[in-house]
Design a protein around this motif. Structure first.
Motif, PDB file in Angstrom:
ATOM      1  N   SER A 175       0.326  -1.566   0.146  1.00 19.77           N
ATOM      2  CA  SER A 175      -0.016  -0.348  -0.057  1.00 19.77           C
ATOM      3  C   SER A 175       1.134   1.680  -0.156  1.00 19.77           C
ATOM      4  O   SER A 175       0.181   2.289  -0.323  1.00 19.77           O
ATOM      5  N   LYS A 176       2.024   0.818   0.313  1.00 23.48           N
ATOM      6  CA  LYS A 176       2.467   2.282   0.605  1.00 23.48           C
ATOM      7  C   LYS A 176       4.074   1.874   0.111  1.00 23.48           C
ATOM      8  O   LYS A 176       4.711   0.694   0.252  1.00 23.48           O
ATOM      9  N   CYS A 177       4.256   2.857  -1.230  1.00 20.17           N
ATOM     10  CA  CYS A 177       6.165   2.626  -2.164  1.00 20.17           C
ATOM     11  C   CYS A 177       7.050   3.595  -2.355  1.00 20.17           C
ATOM     12  O   CYS A 177       5.601   4.556  -2.690  1.00 20.17           O
ATOM     13  N   ILE A 178       7.984   3.912  -2.500  1.00 16.87           N
ATOM     14  CA  ILE A 178       8.753   5.061  -3.257  1.00 16.87           C
ATOM     15  C   ILE A 178       8.476   4.982  -4.587  1.00 16.87           C
ATOM     16  O   ILE A 178       8.709   3.903  -4.736  1.00 16.87           O
ATOM     17  N   TYR A 179       8.223   5.621  -5.147  1.00 18.02           N
ATOM     18  CA  TYR A 179       7.938   5.612  -6.687  1.00 18.02           C
ATOM     19  C   TYR A 179       8.694   6.900  -7.213  1.00 18.02           C
ATOM     20  O   TYR A 179       8.620   8.181  -7.168  1.00 18.02           O
ATOM     21  N   THR A 180       8.791   5.849  -7.947  1.00 17.06           N
ATOM     22  CA  THR A 180       9.789   7.280  -8.747  1.00 17.06           C
ATOM     23  C   THR A 180      10.664   6.463 -11.130  1.00 17.06           C
ATOM     24  O   THR A 180      10.041   5.485 -11.060  1.00 17.06           O
ATOM     25  N   ILE A 181      11.045   7.507 -11.483  1.00 24.88           N
ATOM     26  CA  ILE A 181      10.177   6.797 -13.788  1.00 24.88           C
ATOM     27  C   ILE A 181      12.254   7.139 -13.654  1.00 24.88           C
ATOM     28  O   ILE A 181      12.846   7.913 -12.827  1.00 24.88           O
ATOM     29  N   VAL A 182      13.317   6.035 -13.995  1.00 25.95           N
ATOM     30  CA  VAL A 182      14.427   6.553 -14.706  1.00 25.95           C
ATOM     31  C   VAL A 182      14.359   6.090 -15.864  1.00 25.95           C
ATOM     32  O   VAL A 182      13.586   4.686 -16.262  1.00 25.95           O
ATOM     33  N   GLU A 183      15.560   6.477 -16.645  1.00 25.72           N
ATOM     34  CA  GLU A 183      15.395   6.455 -18.038  1.00 25.72           C
ATOM     35  C   GLU A 183      17.181   5.629 -18.305  1.00 25.72           C
ATOM     36  O   GLU A 183      17.800   5.312 -17.173  1.00 25.72           O
ATOM     37  N   ASP A 184      16.900   4.300 -18.699  1.00 24.84           N
ATOM     38  CA  ASP A 184      18.059   3.006 -19.179  1.00 24.84           C
ATOM     39  C   ASP A 184      17.968   2.858 -20.930  1.00 24.84           C
ATOM     40  O   ASP A 184      17.713   3.741 -21.130  1.00 24.84           O
ATOM     41  N   GLY A 185      19.177   2.249 -20.554  1.00 22.59           N
ATOM     42  CA  GLY A 185      18.767   1.686 -21.997  1.00 22.59           C
ATOM     43  C   GLY A 185      20.247   2.235 -22.713  1.00 22.59           C
ATOM     44  O   GLY A 185      21.316   2.918 -21.959  1.00 22.59           O
ATOM     45  N   ARG A 186      20.931   1.787 -23.876  1.00 28.24           N
ATOM     46  CA  ARG A 186      22.723   2.082 -24.263  1.00 28.24           C
ATOM     47  C   ARG A 186      22.893   3.713 -24.725  1.00 28.24           C
ATOM     48  O   ARG A 186      23.746   3.695 -24.495  1.00 28.24           O
ATOM     49  N   TYR A 187      21.250   4.100 -25.255  1.00 26.91           N
ATOM     50  CA  TYR A 187      21.705   5.840 -24.947  1.00 26.91           C
ATOM     51  C   TYR A 187      21.871   6.939 -24.297  1.00 26.91           C
ATOM     52  O   TYR A 187      22.940   7.414 -23.731  1.00 26.91           O
ATOM     53  N   GLN A 188      21.300   6.111 -23.074  1.00 27.82           N
ATOM     54  CA  GLN A 188      21.409   6.544 -21.227  1.00 27.82           C
ATOM     55  C   GLN A 188      22.816   6.216 -20.943  1.00 27.82           C
ATOM     56  O   GLN A 188      23.939   7.517 -20.548  1.00 27.82           O
TER      57      GLN A 188
END
Length: 269
Positions: free
Chosen positions: A200-213
């Motif tokens: 019910s409770k999480c730290i949330y984020t979006i990150v960029e991965d991949g060869r370009y980054q």
């Protein structure tokens, strides 16, 4: 009674049927126009036009060219009724799959909108409910993918959306990593029996991965260090587990940009 004759160009005006379509109808044996021996032009008569009207009638009811041709050979009303029932079932299944695909499009569009707000930013969010169907060792363990395919509907599911990476860690660093095969649920009914992930409770984020980054480097250490650090600043205690979903892949300079959604469950007060 003398029948009228029509050129190919006239049929486009009469029926809206292109030259290529007429050639296809002819190749499939739906119509068999005469040929003018003086110029080898095709000549269609009244009956040919009527036949094309009937073919269009049934094609718009999901019959294939082959089925229309067989229908021309003769079929009892009862047989036709059975065929139309099958076609209706096939079309209903197609509609269900298209609706499922539409939902996926909408979800991905929403993610694109949220990306601007949540990329490299932290917030608190409830973890969606997932059922764990099976697991395998690593994303790149492709020889283990047959187990994944057994738990997919290949008509509507895509592999990236069916897998979720799970990490376990403690104060000293990462302990383990595995891949889950998952099914997302809106709710869980009491009669459902299975392994479900619910936080019910999480730290949330979006990150960029991949060869370009990042080239070939693994960003998980950097990402989770900063995530746990942010949690500590907020007085949040991680439960020692994290989940990563691949939500979007784009390309720049022929290198992929992978946008990952990260949930780190924390203890509740």
């Amino acid at each position: 009674m003398e029948r009228n004759t029509y050129r190919t160009s006239q049929l486009f005006e009469i029926l809206g049927v292109s030259r290529d379509a007429l050639r296809y109808y002819e190749k499939q044996g739906i119509v068999k126009p005469n040929h003018d021996e003086s110029n080898n032009y095709r000549q269609y008569n009244d009956y040919d036009i009527y036949t094309l009207l009937v073919a269009d009638f049934y094609i718009k009811r999901n019959l294939s060219m082959k089925e229309v041709r067989k229908l021309q050979e003769g079929r009892a009303i009862e047989e036709l009724e059975t065929l139309l029932e099958v076609k209706a079932e096939q079309l209903e299944e197609t509609i269900r799959n298209k609706k499922f695909m539409l939902q996926k499009i909408k979800e991905t569009k929403v993610f694109c909108e949220e990306l601007k707000e949540h990329l490299n930013q932290y917030s608190i969010r409830k973890f969606p409910t997932y059922e764990v169907i099976d697991e395998f060792s690593d994303f790149y363990s492709f020889l283990e993918y047959p187990a994944l395919l057994q738990n997919m509907d290949m008509m509507k599911d895509d592999i990236l959306s069916k897998i979720m990476r799970k990490f376990t860690f403690d104060e000293n660093g990462f302990l383990d990593s595995k891949m889950y095969i998952v099914e997302k649920h809106e709710t869980i009914h009491k009669e459902n029996i299975g392994c479900y992930l619910q936080y019910s409770k999480c730290i949330y984020t979006i990150v960029e991965d991949g060869r370009y980054q990042n080239g070939n480097s693994d960003i998980k250490y950097k990402v989770f260090e900063s995530t746990v650090e942010w949690g500590n600043e907020q007085g949040l205690k991680p439960k020692g587990v994290a989940f990563v979903n691949t939500r979007l892949i784009t390309y720049l300079d022929n290198k992929e940009r992978a946008f990952l959604e990260i949930y780190v469950p924390v203890e509740e007060e």
